[in-house]
Design a protein around this motif. Structure first.
Motif, PDB file in Angstrom:
ATOM      1  N   ILE A 431       0.873  -1.087   0.030  1.00 39.54           N
ATOM      2  CA  ILE A 431       0.032  -0.084   0.079  1.00 39.54           C
ATOM      3  C   ILE A 431       0.931   1.129  -0.037  1.00 39.54           C
ATOM      4  O   ILE A 431       1.590   1.383   1.002  1.00 39.54           O
ATOM      5  CB  ILE A 431      -0.891   0.020   1.451  1.00 39.54           C
ATOM      6  CG1 ILE A 431      -1.934  -1.316   1.064  1.00 39.54           C
ATOM      7  CG2 ILE A 431      -1.748   1.308   1.256  1.00 39.54           C
ATOM      8  CD1 ILE A 431      -2.882  -1.231   2.483  1.00 39.54           C
ATOM      9  N   LEU A 432       0.838   1.849  -1.053  1.00 41.56           N
ATOM     10  CA  LEU A 432       1.973   2.944  -1.061  1.00 41.56           C
ATOM     11  C   LEU A 432       1.275   4.447  -0.641  1.00 41.56           C
ATOM     12  O   LEU A 432      -0.213   4.510  -0.445  1.00 41.56           O
ATOM     13  CB  LEU A 432       2.027   3.472  -2.745  1.00 41.56           C
ATOM     14  CG  LEU A 432       2.653   2.487  -3.512  1.00 41.56           C
ATOM     15  CD1 LEU A 432       2.803   2.688  -5.076  1.00 41.56           C
ATOM     16  CD2 LEU A 432       4.262   2.091  -3.010  1.00 41.56           C
ATOM     17  N   ASP A 433       2.277   5.121  -0.081  1.00 39.09           N
ATOM     18  CA  ASP A 433       1.652   6.516   0.525  1.00 39.09           C
ATOM     19  C   ASP A 433       1.246   7.361  -0.777  1.00 39.09           C
ATOM     20  O   ASP A 433       1.708   7.082  -1.839  1.00 39.09           O
ATOM     21  CB  ASP A 433       2.776   7.230   1.104  1.00 39.09           C
ATOM     22  CG  ASP A 433       3.134   6.279   2.379  1.00 39.09           C
ATOM     23  OD1 ASP A 433       2.133   5.647   3.035  1.00 39.09           O
ATOM     24  OD2 ASP A 433       4.573   6.588   2.710  1.00 39.09           O
ATOM     25  N   SER A 434       0.123   8.049  -0.362  1.00 31.60           N
ATOM     26  CA  SER A 434      -0.045   9.103  -1.221  1.00 31.60           C
ATOM     27  C   SER A 434       1.055  10.333  -1.639  1.00 31.60           C
ATOM     28  O   SER A 434       1.588  10.746  -0.594  1.00 31.60           O
ATOM     29  CB  SER A 434      -1.502   9.735  -0.868  1.00 31.60           C
ATOM     30  OG  SER A 434      -1.853  10.858  -1.732  1.00 31.60           O
ATOM     31  N   PRO A 435       1.190  10.720  -2.794  1.00 26.67           N
ATOM     32  CA  PRO A 435       2.005  11.831  -2.989  1.00 26.67           C
ATOM     33  C   PRO A 435       1.516  12.969  -2.760  1.00 26.67           C
ATOM     34  O   PRO A 435       2.298  14.155  -2.513  1.00 26.67           O
ATOM     35  CB  PRO A 435       2.126  11.671  -4.609  1.00 26.67           C
ATOM     36  CG  PRO A 435       0.924  11.040  -5.032  1.00 26.67           C
ATOM     37  CD  PRO A 435       0.698  10.186  -4.040  1.00 26.67           C
ATOM     38  N   PHE A 436       0.230  13.267  -2.225  1.00 30.72           N
ATOM     39  CA  PHE A 436      -0.437  14.593  -1.893  1.00 30.72           C
ATOM     40  C   PHE A 436      -0.505  15.008  -0.505  1.00 30.72           C
ATOM     41  O   PHE A 436      -0.274  13.985   0.250  1.00 30.72           O
ATOM     42  CB  PHE A 436      -1.971  14.448  -2.478  1.00 30.72           C
ATOM     43  CG  PHE A 436      -2.276  14.135  -4.015  1.00 30.72           C
ATOM     44  CD1 PHE A 436      -1.130  14.797  -4.876  1.00 30.72           C
ATOM     45  CD2 PHE A 436      -3.188  13.493  -4.437  1.00 30.72           C
ATOM     46  CE1 PHE A 436      -1.590  14.569  -6.218  1.00 30.72           C
ATOM     47  CE2 PHE A 436      -3.550  13.390  -5.636  1.00 30.72           C
ATOM     48  CZ  PHE A 436      -2.492  13.706  -6.576  1.00 30.72           C
ATOM     49  N   ASP A 437      -0.563  16.028  -0.141  1.00 35.91           N
ATOM     50  CA  ASP A 437      -0.573  16.499   1.174  1.00 35.91           C
ATOM     51  C   ASP A 437      -1.836  17.009   1.442  1.00 35.91           C
ATOM     52  O   ASP A 437      -2.538  18.027   1.456  1.00 35.91           O
ATOM     53  CB  ASP A 437       0.286  17.918   1.062  1.00 35.91           C
ATOM     54  CG  ASP A 437       0.563  18.266   2.472  1.00 35.91           C
ATOM     55  OD1 ASP A 437      -0.215  17.944   3.600  1.00 35.91           O
ATOM     56  OD2 ASP A 437       1.225  19.449   3.087  1.00 35.91           O
TER      57      ASP A 437
END
Length: 643
Positions: A431-437
């Protein structure tokens, strides 16, 4: 060069793309995904990888597939996504990275005209009045051109309506295909499409074609997709629904009467008289059966224990179908078309026997559905995992499943259980982290005073809050509902009070609504489930998504009810293991409409208080990234005031 170094050379900070694209941003998640996908393809493993919106997953898996050196099929959720891959993403990869990459776009048979069926159609004595004359002439003009220079694809016909009455009569179908015995095989558009795919590196398909073709491959003829060494399933959250449709079957009065018509038109005159009585009797019995079923079954309902009248009619029809099938095969020197019709007749009898069985079926959810004035009987698989094991997993070892929405509550357990991926060998999971803040780009708003969704005044309260939210967002919103009834009621109460362009699902085709939404500043679109995914509106045009209630599937929906019943029988409580994760993934799809780039900002408004008051609400909140929660309208106002 070692492959991981090659991926770094392409996607890294000073890589090929960074040097050739202005404004290129390094995304660690994209690099990690490319590594993981390549490793799975190279080692013939299964991988489940959730890649949130903004990861750049398409480019990541295309690079991995190209570097694997294997023939890879890539399956997407829709034909639109297929075309985006084939006409936009693959040309980009070819131009910037792999100039020799060969790819083919594959579509299902129903997209292509069949020479044989068209010729038979034109020989019919009742063509006059079947469809507008200009429609037929338009298709024939196109056919003459495509026969010599085209692909036979209905997409070549400008403005052909989806419900054109002629197309179903002339398109290729699995049932009517004679394969190698067809006299028009050398000119067959499906065969030509398949031939183009034999020597390519990558084949682009969609989930409906993938799953239907798996079933056809099992039968040993009329398959569309050439053999592949590895498979990447994008938008994998939608694979179970496609498999449910194509691993099952349906029976309608139209299907039976169409079969009778085809038999009559194919029989030589000397034999037609001998079949006249049994075919007429079969026609009458089928009409009687479906008329009685239409009286007994509501709009969309499971088939329970059937009474003796239905059972007797079904038995008579099945006996008639079996007899006609045998008689067709026993004709002196039956044509290939008649042999094909005999197989079709036998299959219809077998399927009708299953869907109207006296005892409850443990493998299929059997249910009835009303469409306009017709009734359709369905048999949908309760568990698609076992079929995937037989048809796919045992034959293709290297498979990657990816989507932005696969996890629920931080795990992939639900997805694995639905697709039968829990058995050995167990798949790798990422499960990859989101690149968005999300803490900076988003706000989660839940009003303070909102009744529970089953309250009598829920629609009235929803309308009040929707109006308050839209005033502060200055329109620019999707207002998404779990039912048409709520959508229409809230729209009725709110639309006239809003100073923005207001659109509602059903007023125009989906593509026209989206086009208008993008073009008219401050638009508001009221819509239901079909707008929860596969819709891409970037920038300020969409700055707010309002969801009326948590998107639980109705527990009395026939397939959902059958799956819940099966889980209970196996000793598993279905609410937390099945209903909640399915709703979480739907909600994540809704949020996915809102934030598409690092510059997007938006508010997700949930008008269902249960996300805060019920135990399962924590699972929903945990799945919504790190959006800060507010219950104050002033925070909403402040969020939209910041440029």
């Amino acid at each position: 060069m070692e492959v991981r170094a090659q991926i770094e050379e392409i996607l890294g900070r000073d890589g090929i793309l960074a040097r050739s694209m202005e404004g290129y941003e390094l995304r660690k998640q994209q690099l990690d995904m490319a590594y993981a996908v390549f490793d799975a393809l190279e080692s013939d493993d299964r991988l489940i990888i959730e890649a949130p919106t903004g990861t750049g997953k398409t480019l990541a898996y295309l690079i991995a597939a190209a570097l694997s050196g294997k023939k890879v099929a890539i399956s997407t959720g829709t034909k639109n996504l297929q075309e985006q891959l084939f006409f936009k993403d693959i040309p980009f990869v070819r131009e910037k990275i792999f100039p020799d990459l060969k790819a083919a776009l594959l579509k299902g048979r129903g997209n292509f005209v069949c020479h044989t069926r068209l010729k038979k159609f034109l020989r019919q004595p009742y063509l006059e009045g079947f469809a507008p004359e200009d429609s037929l002439q338009k298709i024939l003009k196109w056919y003459r051109a495509t026969r010599d220079h085209g692909d036979g694809d209905r997409a070549e016909i400008e403005n052909l309506p989806d419900d054109d009455p002629i197309w179903p009569e002339i398109c290729s179908t699995t049932e009517s295909c004679l394969g190698r015995k067809c006299a028009d095989r050398d000119d067959c558009f499906v065969v030509k499409m398949k031939a183009k795919a034999y020597d390519v590196h990558v084949m682009i398909v969609n989930h409906h074609l993938l799953t239907s073709d798996l079933v056809v491959k099992e039968s040993g003829y009329a398959e569309v997709i050439p053999r592949y060494e590895a498979l990447i399933v994008d938008e994998a959250h939608g694979l179970e629904d496609a498999a449910t449709q194509h691993f099952g079957f349906h029976i309608s009065l139209f299907r039976i009467t169409r079969l009778i018509k085809d038999i009559r038109s194919e029989l030589p005159p000397v034999e037609a008289e001998k079949f006249a009585k049994p075919l007429s009797e079969l026609d009458a019995l089928a009409r009687q059966l479906f008329a009685r079923c239409a009286e007994l079954f509501p709009f969309r309902s499971r088939l329970g224990r059937l009474g003796p009248e239905i059972g007797e009619l079904k038995d008579k029809i099945c006996l008639g179908l079996d007899s006609i099938s045998q008689r067709l095969m026993n004709l002196p020197a039956p044509s290939d078309d008649l042999k094909s019709l005999a197989r079709r007749t036998k299959a219809v009898g077998s399927e009708l026997s299953t869907v109207l069985a006296a005892e409850a079926n443990q493998e299929y959810a059997c249910w009835a559905e009303r469409r306009d004035r017709s009734l359709i009987l369905h048999a949908s698989p309760i568990n698609v995992g076992d079929r995937f094991q037989e048809l796919l997993y045992d034959k293709v070892p290297g498979i990657v499943f990816t989507s932005a929405t696969l996890s629920s509550g931080g795990t992939l357990d639900y997805f694995k259980s639905r697709l039968g991926l829990k058995s050995d060998p167990s798949p790798s999971e990422t499960i990859l982290d989101s690149p968005f803040d999300y803490a900076r780009q988003t706000l989660l708003y839940i009003p303070r005073s909102i009744p529970e969704p089953n309250s009598h005044n829920f629609a009235e309260a929803t309308a009040k809050h929707v109006h308050e939210i839209l005033e502060r967002s200055r329109g620019r919103a999707f207002v998404l509902f779990t039912s048409y009834k709520n959508m229409e009621e809230v729209h009725r109460r709110v639309a006239s009070k809003l100073p923005f362009p207001v659109l509602i699902q059903g007023a125009k085709p989906k593509t026209k609504l989206l086009e208008e939404f993008r073009e008219k500043t401050g638009s508001v679109l009221f819509a239901t489930s079909s707008f929860w995914e596969g819709v891409d509106v970037q920038g300020e045009a969409l700055s707010c998504v309002v969801v009326d209630r948590l998107p639980f599937a109705p527990p009395d929906e026939p397939i959902v009810a059958a799956r819940m019943e099966k889980l209970r029988n196996e000793g598993t409580e279905p609410f937390f293991s099945f209903q909640v994760p399915m709703a979480v993934i739907s909600l994540k799809q809704g949020l996915g409409r809102l934030i598409r780039t690092r510059s997007d900002k938006g508010v997700l408004c949930i008008l269902d208080i249960r996300i805060l008051t019920k135990q399962y609400g924590r699972t929903f909140r945990k799945s919504l990234h790190q959006s800060p929660l507010s219950r104050e309208l002033s925070d909403l106002e402040a969020f939209f005031a910041v440029p």
